[in-house]
Design a protein around this motif. Structure first.
Motif, PDB file in Angstrom:
ATOM      1  N   LYS A 158       8.217  75.595  54.117  1.00 56.60           N
ATOM      2  CA  LYS A 158       7.817  76.991  54.194  1.00 56.60           C
ATOM      3  C   LYS A 158       6.366  77.084  54.649  1.00 56.60           C
ATOM      4  O   LYS A 158       5.506  76.355  54.158  1.00 56.60           O
ATOM      5  N   LYS A 159       6.083  77.981  55.557  1.00 56.31           N
ATOM      6  CA  LYS A 159       4.733  78.091  56.097  1.00 56.31           C
ATOM      7  C   LYS A 159       3.702  78.345  55.010  1.00 56.31           C
ATOM      8  O   LYS A 159       2.579  77.829  55.062  1.00 56.31           O
ATOM      9  N   GLU A 160       4.082  79.157  54.024  1.00 63.44           N
ATOM     10  CA  GLU A 160       3.110  79.512  52.994  1.00 63.44           C
ATOM     11  C   GLU A 160       2.702  78.327  52.125  1.00 63.44           C
ATOM     12  O   GLU A 160       1.660  78.352  51.473  1.00 63.44           O
ATOM     13  N   THR A 161       3.513  77.275  52.112  1.00 62.84           N
ATOM     14  CA  THR A 161       3.152  76.078  51.345  1.00 62.84           C
ATOM     15  C   THR A 161       2.002  75.343  52.009  1.00 62.84           C
ATOM     16  O   THR A 161       1.196  74.695  51.344  1.00 62.84           O
ATOM     17  N   ALA A 162       1.915  75.444  53.328  1.00 62.40           N
ATOM     18  CA  ALA A 162       0.852  74.799  54.108  1.00 62.40           C
ATOM     19  C   ALA A 162       0.822  73.297  53.869  1.00 62.40           C
ATOM     20  O   ALA A 162      -0.239  72.687  53.688  1.00 62.40           O
ATOM     21  N   ALA A 163       1.994  72.682  53.871  1.00 60.85           N
ATOM     22  CA  ALA A 163       2.097  71.240  53.660  1.00 60.85           C
ATOM     23  C   ALA A 163       1.668  70.492  54.909  1.00 60.85           C
ATOM     24  O   ALA A 163       2.147  70.773  56.006  1.00 60.85           O
ATOM     25  N   ASN A 164       0.774  69.527  54.749  1.00 59.69           N
ATOM     26  CA  ASN A 164       0.302  68.755  55.890  1.00 59.69           C
ATOM     27  C   ASN A 164       1.445  68.060  56.621  1.00 59.69           C
ATOM     28  O   ASN A 164       1.393  67.873  57.834  1.00 59.69           O
ATOM     29  N   TYR A 165       2.449  67.654  55.863  1.00 65.28           N
ATOM     30  CA  TYR A 165       3.545  66.910  56.453  1.00 65.28           C
ATOM     31  C   TYR A 165       4.823  67.732  56.596  1.00 65.28           C
ATOM     32  O   TYR A 165       5.903  67.162  56.713  1.00 65.28           O
ATOM     33  N   ALA A 166       4.701  69.035  56.650  1.00 66.71           N
ATOM     34  CA  ALA A 166       5.895  69.860  56.855  1.00 66.71           C
ATOM     35  C   ALA A 166       6.637  69.433  58.115  1.00 66.71           C
ATOM     36  O   ALA A 166       7.870  69.389  58.159  1.00 66.71           O
ATOM     37  N   PHE A 167       5.874  69.069  59.131  1.00 56.60           N
ATOM     38  CA  PHE A 167       6.485  68.712  60.417  1.00 56.60           C
ATOM     39  C   PHE A 167       7.429  67.520  60.318  1.00 56.60           C
ATOM     40  O   PHE A 167       8.399  67.409  61.057  1.00 56.60           O
ATOM     41  N   ILE A 168       7.116  66.574  59.411  1.00 57.71           N
ATOM     42  CA  ILE A 168       7.932  65.367  59.329  1.00 57.71           C
ATOM     43  C   ILE A 168       9.301  65.688  58.732  1.00 57.71           C
ATOM     44  O   ILE A 168      10.243  64.909  58.829  1.00 57.71           O
ATOM     45  N   LEU A 169       9.417  66.885  58.166  1.00 56.54           N
ATOM     46  CA  LEU A 169      10.699  67.403  57.695  1.00 56.54           C
ATOM     47  C   LEU A 169      11.320  68.315  58.749  1.00 56.54           C
ATOM     48  O   LEU A 169      12.436  68.082  59.206  1.00 56.54           O
ATOM     49  N   TYR A 170      10.607  69.352  59.161  1.00 59.77           N
ATOM     50  CA  TYR A 170      11.251  70.352  60.031  1.00 59.77           C
ATOM     51  C   TYR A 170      11.493  69.854  61.447  1.00 59.77           C
ATOM     52  O   TYR A 170      12.355  70.372  62.155  1.00 59.77           O
TER      53      TYR A 170
END
Length: 579
Positions: A158-170
């Motif tokens: 979720k964008k609001e989480t602002a996870a540095n590694y969100a990309f490695i999931l999405y």
């Protein structure tokens, strides 16, 4: 779409000695060291090292007095203990002890099942279905179920989480990008949990390093009840505000001083935990670290150049491995004149890296021959770097000076008004590294460079906000594949702190992501890496760091490897000795 990634490593981390992800000035390790790879060590300090399992028996120091605890120097404060937000080596090393997932790495860095009984892979290699172990618990008493993985992954995306590694999931999970952009709902993702102990994940393409991904912090589960009751803003910021399921629990966290872990008696494989407690302290000064070790206040420390000879002279054994992660000059390509490739090339070509590695570091580190280091898997079971060969530009002061003059003119910057700033580490080793580079630029380019020393946290913030011109950064791998290094420099990667942007480069890396043939994929990545280093010089590779370390007599069996680097892994057979 913004892709967020680690500096460490190297893994991420991070990727400095304690926060390798995006560090500079040779790293923040109190003794110029921190973990990784399979490259042969060279230079002045390349001999007289011992194997890791020989350290305790040969050590001259008894260690700390606590009967059931070992004390490890992790150099600095972990940036977070939230698996969704972790991006540096320091945080990841502690998270490895306190959170378990589908897979973990064994002592040879091979992925092996952790909290699963079995798994199956579909014929098209897109879908992985897991049967989870029944019995593992969270530290709040709740069972670890498939829902915890779904919650952790979807929350991180979720964008609001602002996870540095969100990309490695999405970027990998079917429907991930659309979910991140708010175009689809959770039930349309390629993530399913038909019951509490069955979990499936479907990728957008076959991923040759998928099992390695499942060992990474971003793919760890997250307890929904704990996260929501504690609150996103407070979760994992104190010892009593993080819920874990791994080999250890967080029993104490005194910020900027120490973190203490205690054995988790509910851990599914608790019989392999031979160390009841681990205390991570945060000593950044090399001399203070050595004094603490000799005084019986530390059981593990990394050892830098200035102390290698001293310890060897008194018979203290030292072990070593070469980091599977590059250190390189990072340029802010949004700021003149570093938006000009010739200027970037000049600052790299003007530094005598042989002298730096052999005379300044003098610890077994080796000069880099590219961004992707030796020890990273390539096509058909061979080493990627061996197939690529050296693509490192050679030291050439005359050419560097000519390129600088041309580049400054093209960028519209006068030589007289050019006063660059090198952002560096404030550690002992970092200051020595920065002074060497400063002298080289003055001697070979005629440029006076100002040094701006910062602590690890401030340096990370400067990198992420592009508040720098030039610095030295490091990167540790998130998984065993060259992609973990090369996708870092794509335009929209969140950890592309230099803001390098090349459609040609992006297209090549994307093409490699979608290429099923291993040999063709590797050749595409090599082409991309040559563009990155030789043509555009978005970064300038410097060296692969040797991690020299020593221990007290107190314990044996710690894991120190390229992909489970410094400050080590201690829950897979590490034991207290009987001295």
């Amino acid at each position: 779409m913004k892709r967020q990634k680690k500096r460490i490593g190297f893994v991420g981390l991070t990727l400095a000695a304690c926060l390798i992800l995006t560090s500079c000035g040779g790293g923040g390790a109190a003794s110029s060291a921190a973990p990784s790879s399979g490259a042969p060590a060279s230079s002045a300090a390349a001999t007289d090292v011992v194997k890791s399992d020989e350290l305790a028996a040969k050590s001259k120091y008894a260690g700390t007095p606590d009967a059931d605890m070992i004390t490890i120097n992790t150099v600095s404060e972990p940036t977070t203990l939230n698996t969704m937000l972790a991006y540096d080596t320091g945080s990841s090393s502690i998270l490895r002890e306190i959170v378990s997932g589908l897979f973990k790495l064994d002592k040879s860095d091979k992925p092996i099942p952790d909290l699963i009984e079995s798994y199956e892979v579909s014929d098209d290699k897109l879908t992985y279905t897991f049967k989870l172990k029944q019995g593992p618990k969270w530290s709040n008493g709740e069972p670890v179920t498939s829902k915890d993985y779904v919650f952790g992954w979807t929350t991180a995306m979720k964008k609001e989480t602002a996870a540095n590694y969100a990309f490695i999931l999405y970027d990998n999970i079917k429907g991930g990008k659309d979910y991140f952009d708010g175009k689809i709902k959770e039930d349309q993702l390629g993530i399913k949990a038909p019951d509490d102990y069955t979990l499936s994940i479907t990728f957008v393409r076959p991923i040759p390093y998928a099992l390695h991904l499942f060992t990474f912090t971003a793919y760890m589960p997250l307890n929904q009840k704990a996260y929501e009751s504690i609150g996103a803003d407070n979760y994992a910021k104190e010892a009593d505000k993080v819920v874990t399921n791994g080999a250890y629990k967080v029993s104490e966290w005194k910020h900027n001083d120490h973190v203490t872990l205690a054995k988790n008696e509910d851990y599914w494989d608790k019989d392999k935990i031979g160390i009841p407690k681990i205390k991570y302290v945060m000593l950044s000064d090399a001399n203070a670290t050595l004094n603490a070790f000799k005084a019986g206040q530390l059981d593990f420390m990394t050892v830098g150049k200035d102390h290698i000879k001293l310890l060897k002279a008194e018979g203290q054994p030292i072990a070593r491995y070469i980091e599977t992660g590059p250190w390189y000059f990072q340029y802010n390509t949004t700021k003149k004149p570093f938006n000009n490739a010739k200027v970037r090339q000049a600052f790299g070509l003007s530094v005598d890296l042989d002298s730096y590695v052999n005379d300044v570091l003098a610890d077994g580190s080796i000069k880099a021959d590219g961004v992707v280091p030796p020890g990273v898997a390539g096509a058909n079971g061979k080493d990627y770097a061996e197939a690529r060969g050296s693509i490192q530009p050679k030291f050439d002061p005359a050419k560097a000076k000519s390129l600088l003059a041309e580049g400054l003119k093209e960028a519209g910057v006068s030589a007289a008004g050019f006063k660059p700033v090198f952002t560096c580490s404030n550690t002992t080793s970092g200051q020595k590294d920065a002074a060497f580079f400063q002298e080289q630029w003055k001697k070979n380019l005629g440029v006076s460079v100002e040094l701006k020393p910062l602590d690890n946290k401030a340096r990370f913030e400067a990198m992420q906000s592009q508040n720098f011109e030039l610095l030295m950064a490091g990167w540790t791998p998130d998984y065993n594949d060259p992609m973990t290094f090369l996708d870092l420099f794509m335009t929209n990667n969140g950890n592309n702190n230099g803001k390098y942007s090349s459609k040609t480069y992006d297209d090549l890396v994307t093409k490699a992501m979608n290429e099923a043939d291993p040999e063709k994929r590797q050749n595409i990545l090599i082409e991309a890496e040559k563009l990155l280093v030789q043509t555009d010089t978005a970064v300038f590779p410097i060296y692969y760091r040797a991690i020299n370390y020593t221990t007290s007599q107190k314990f044996t069996g710690g894991t120190y490897t390229p992909f489970q680097g410094w400050p080590g892994d201690y829950h897979d057979g590490t034991k207290l000795t009987k001295k």
